[in-house]
Design an enzyme around this catalytic site. Structure first.
Site, mmCIF file in Angstrom:
data_model
loop_
_atom_site.group_PDB
_atom_site.id
_atom_site.type_symbol
_atom_site.label_atom_id
_atom_site.label_comp_id
_atom_site.label_asym_id
_atom_site.label_seq_id
_atom_site.Cartn_x
_atom_site.Cartn_y
_atom_site.Cartn_z
ATOM 1 N N LYS A 103 76.366 32.162 -12.102
ATOM 2 C CA LYS A 103 76.499 30.713 -12.279
ATOM 3 C C LYS A 103 77.833 30.174 -11.770
ATOM 4 O O LYS A 103 77.924 29.054 -11.285
ATOM 5 C CB LYS A 103 76.332 30.346 -13.763
ATOM 6 C CG LYS A 103 74.935 30.589 -14.302
ATOM 7 C CD LYS A 103 73.962 29.551 -13.800
ATOM 8 C CE LYS A 103 72.580 29.703 -14.432
ATOM 9 N NZ LYS A 103 71.578 28.842 -13.760
ATOM 10 N N GLU A 125 74.241 20.349 -17.882
ATOM 11 C CA GLU A 125 73.226 20.698 -18.870
ATOM 12 C C GLU A 125 73.278 22.214 -19.027
ATOM 13 O O GLU A 125 73.712 22.918 -18.119
ATOM 14 C CB GLU A 125 71.843 20.269 -18.394
ATOM 15 C CG GLU A 125 71.133 21.260 -17.448
ATOM 16 C CD GLU A 125 71.773 21.392 -16.080
ATOM 17 O OE1 GLU A 125 72.550 20.484 -15.698
ATOM 18 O OE2 GLU A 125 71.541 22.399 -15.379
ATOM 19 N N SER A 392 71.855 39.484 -12.108
ATOM 20 C CA SER A 392 72.485 38.164 -12.084
ATOM 21 C C SER A 392 73.480 37.921 -13.210
ATOM 22 O O SER A 392 74.340 37.062 -13.107
ATOM 23 C CB SER A 392 71.402 37.089 -12.097
ATOM 24 O OG SER A 392 70.553 37.285 -13.212
#
Lengths: 410, 282
Positions: A103, A125, A392
């Site tokens: 991210k 968000e 990830s």
């Protein structure tokens, strides 16, 4: 309508998408209230200008190297490969990034853009809290005000990440509307943005939303695939036979896939959350079991009922618990360039334990979905073939969930 | 001429601005909606805006979000909303009805099927909040083929070029969103709305309606001085919310705010009999 658009776009090479108005075939686009059209156009212009600006790229690269910790390793999971008895498995270690997931690649990119655009306030968000933490982190790093919208339901499930965001100086706002989860947090962030467009930059955490977000977030995440491509060539001397990544909104998957799109011998598998099983309806697999519709600014596959209302999703992994998916994945599915499959909560948990015990790497539950598909795919391939799995995120954030499922109180 | 155009023509001749109340279909229960629409006409509504409930009303503030949730508890779908309009039309053939909502329920039904069903039910216009003109060609074509007016939203940051662009697609009237924000917020600045409406008029001959944030009779009257229509949503819907556990009283009580607005707007029209001329000159 979908068919017409499909034929019209059939000639456009996948690497040249989206078109000027943000379409990937019939998907993507810009489906927002009029007030957001001007800021989206401003964002698109700024992004297209800075993406070509050597100073911007140099600063982005430098932050990726020194703040995020890139390049992330490509790790040959030999013991696990041997155990499965098929293809050699390589893990792209995005879990080793600062804040523990892919991210941050995107939030650094968008924060640098926000800075260039003179925006002092960022909003985001978040579902599980990973994107919220990554946004709060860059806000702290760049000295910006940060507001994170999070479903009230998710706030209860992810107390540690909420505290983490607050430590970083972000204001976390509980969203009580709708199903009180990620989709509602996204609605609320959009409402904040439409109200405060003049000074606020909205950092969307995945490759969804109105144009230019799906393309912009993909470009910031494509560092994953560019590195992985160079690393596998260096380590094995050839391209991999397949890429595997989990798909919620789909940013880690598109980041891995995109630099390989023209390598037609490289298969691609996006792994959705089948939750309690596709047949139960309690899942988060719009590509495998949904149909096209319009939500959150783009046309894509959605989980919806026969009236077009968005339905609640279920996955053991909060990061995959989203009723939509990035529009580029929708198009890759329809074109047949990538395959989309789904694995259940139980299969993901089994893979979580397998990797932890076999390789000493604790994967996030999101990434465990990709690993669970490797469990099925690797044994069907030969030992001289190779797979790259996007690991990830790291699993530390999920240990409370895993313990609770196993009836253990920590 | 469409029912909407005809209604605006009459109002313009009378020097009056239209009053358009918004309610969410099925809020707080489906049986209320048709009687409430009739009561709103009785209270002075010139056009009606009927919201199609959606699970993710991104452009709406808390009041209309809650209304959608109340309606969705009864599983009110787009098809139910069309049935309600059909029932309404059995006893009111005059008052234009505009559906307002989000694209996805229409996308799922299919543009052509929706447009045909809307025409058959007696719907006069459609306002799709999350469909800017750039993406609207196909739906607009279907609507126009079935004599349903596509209504578009313009915003404070829509420039002249965009206003002309959307006016090319639009019919019936153009809706001006009075501020940057969600429905029901308290951000209305009458002078800036007046200036913007003048600029919109320079770019289109369509009637211009103003909505978002009009909460009382005084504001409605001030907006009516220079606009062709005043849209009132959250202020009315919050009355309905207050009465949600006494549904029998809603039809009698909720329209009072519309009657108050009607009276205040008509007082303005009466005080300025040259209003029609002033509007025509703009």
């Amino acid at each position: 309508m979908v068919m017409q658009a499909k034929q019209a776009n059939k000639v456009a090479p996948l690497t040249e998408l989206p078109d000027a108005r943000g379409h990937f075939g019939p998907y993507g686009g810009r489906f927002v209230a009029e007030t957001l059209m001007e800021p989206l156009e401003e964002l698109r212009e700024a992004y297209e200008r800075y993406v070509k600006d050597p100073d911007f790229q140099a600063e982005f690269d430098s932050d990726l190297a020194h703040f995020v910790g890139r390049p992330s390793p490509l790790y040959h999971a030999k013991r696990w490969s041997n155990e499965l008895g098929g293809a050699q498995i390589y893990l792209k270690r995005e879990d080793l990034n600062h804040t523990g997931a892919h991210k941050i690649n995107n939030t650094v990119g968008q924060a640098l853009l926000a800075q260039r655009m003179g925006k002092k306030r960022i909003i985001a968000e978040t579902g599980a809290g990973q994107h919220g933490v990554a946004s709060a982190t860059v806000a702290a790093r760049f000295g910006m005000e940060c507001v994170v919208y999070m479903g009230a339901e998710d706030i209860q499930r992810q107390a540690v990440n909420v505290f983490r965001m607050r430590l970083l100086g972000a204001q976390v706002i509980a969203v009580e509307s709708g199903s009180r989860t990620l989709k509602d947090a996204l609605n609320e962030a959009m409402r904040d943005w439409v109200t405060n467009v003049d000074d606020t930059f909205y950092i969307i955490g995945t490759v969804a939303g109105p144009h230019p977000y799906p393309a912009m977030v993909r470009d910031f995440q494509a560092i994953i695939g560019r590195e992985a491509r160079a690393q596998i060539l260096e380590q094995t001397g050839r391209l991999p036979d397949a890429l595997i990544a989990c798909v919620g909104g789909g940013s880690n998957a598109i980041g891995l896939f995109h630099p390989f799109l023209e390598d037609s011998d490289v298969a691609m598998y996006g792994v959705e959350a089948a939750g309690r099983g596709l047949e139960t309806g309690q899942h988060a697999a719009p590509l495998c079991a949904g149909r096209p519709g319009v939500l959150h600014g783009n046309r894509t596959y959605l989980m919806e009922d026969q009236d077009g209302q968005i339905i609640e999703t279920h996955s053991v992994s909060a990061g995959l618990d989203y009723p939509g998916v990035g529009p580029e994945h929708a198009w890759l599915k329809d074109c047949g360039r990538a395959s989309y499959v789904a694995v259940t909560d139980d299969q993901a948990l089994e893979a979580f334990h397998a990797l932890t015990r076999t390789e000493g790497i604790m994967p996030a539950l999101e990434s465990s979905h990709a690993l669970a598909y490797v469990n099925q795919l690797a044994p069907t391939l030969s030992k001289d073939q190779s797979l790259i799995v996007n690991l990830s995120g790291r699993g530390d954030k999920d240990i409370n969930t895993v313990a609770a499922l196993e009836g253990i109180s920590l | 001429m469409s029912r909407i155009a005809a209604r605006f023509q009459v109002l313009r001749e009378q020097g009056r601005s239209a009053l358009i109340p918004y309610i969410t279909a099925g809020d707080p229960q489906p049986a209320i909606t048709v009687p409430l629409l009739h009561a709103l006409v009785e209270a002075g509504a010139d056009l009606l805006e009927l919201g199609v409930p959606f699970s993710d009303p991104m452009a709406d503030g808390p009041v209309i979000q809650a209304a959608c949730e109340r309606a969705l508890k009864h599983h009110v779908s787009l098809r139910h909303v069309l049935d309600m309009v059909r029932t309404f039309r059995e006893t009111d053939a005059e008052t234009p009805v505009v559906l307002m909502g989000y694209l996805n329920p229409i996308e799922v039904m299919g543009y052509e099927e929706f447009a045909a069903a809307a025409e058959a039910a007696g719907v006069d216009g459609l306002l799709t909040v999350d469909l800017p003109p750039e993406e609207a060609r196909e739906l607009v074509d279907a609507l126009k083929a079935h004599h349903v007016d596509p209504i578009f939203l313009s915003a404070p940051n829509s420039d002249d070029k965009r206003i002309r662009f959307m006016a090319d697609f639009a019919a019936g009237f153009l809706y001006y969103v009075s501020f940057k924000g969600v429905t029901g917020a308290n951000r209305l600045d009458v002078q800036s709305v007046r200036d913007k409406v003048a600029r919109i008029r320079a770019n289109t001959s369509l009637p211009v309606g103003v909505g978002f944030g009009i909460r009382d009779a005084e504001t409605a009257a001030r907006i009516a001085e220079f606009s062709d229509a005043v849209v009132v949503g959250s202020a009315l819907v919050s009355r309905i919310a207050e009465l949600a556990d006494r549904p029998d009283e809603i039809v009698a009580i909720a329209p009072q705010i519309i009657a108050e607005m009607r009276a205040a707007m008509d007082a303005v029209a009466a005080a300025a009999p040259d209003r029609k001329a002033a509007v025509d000159q703009q």
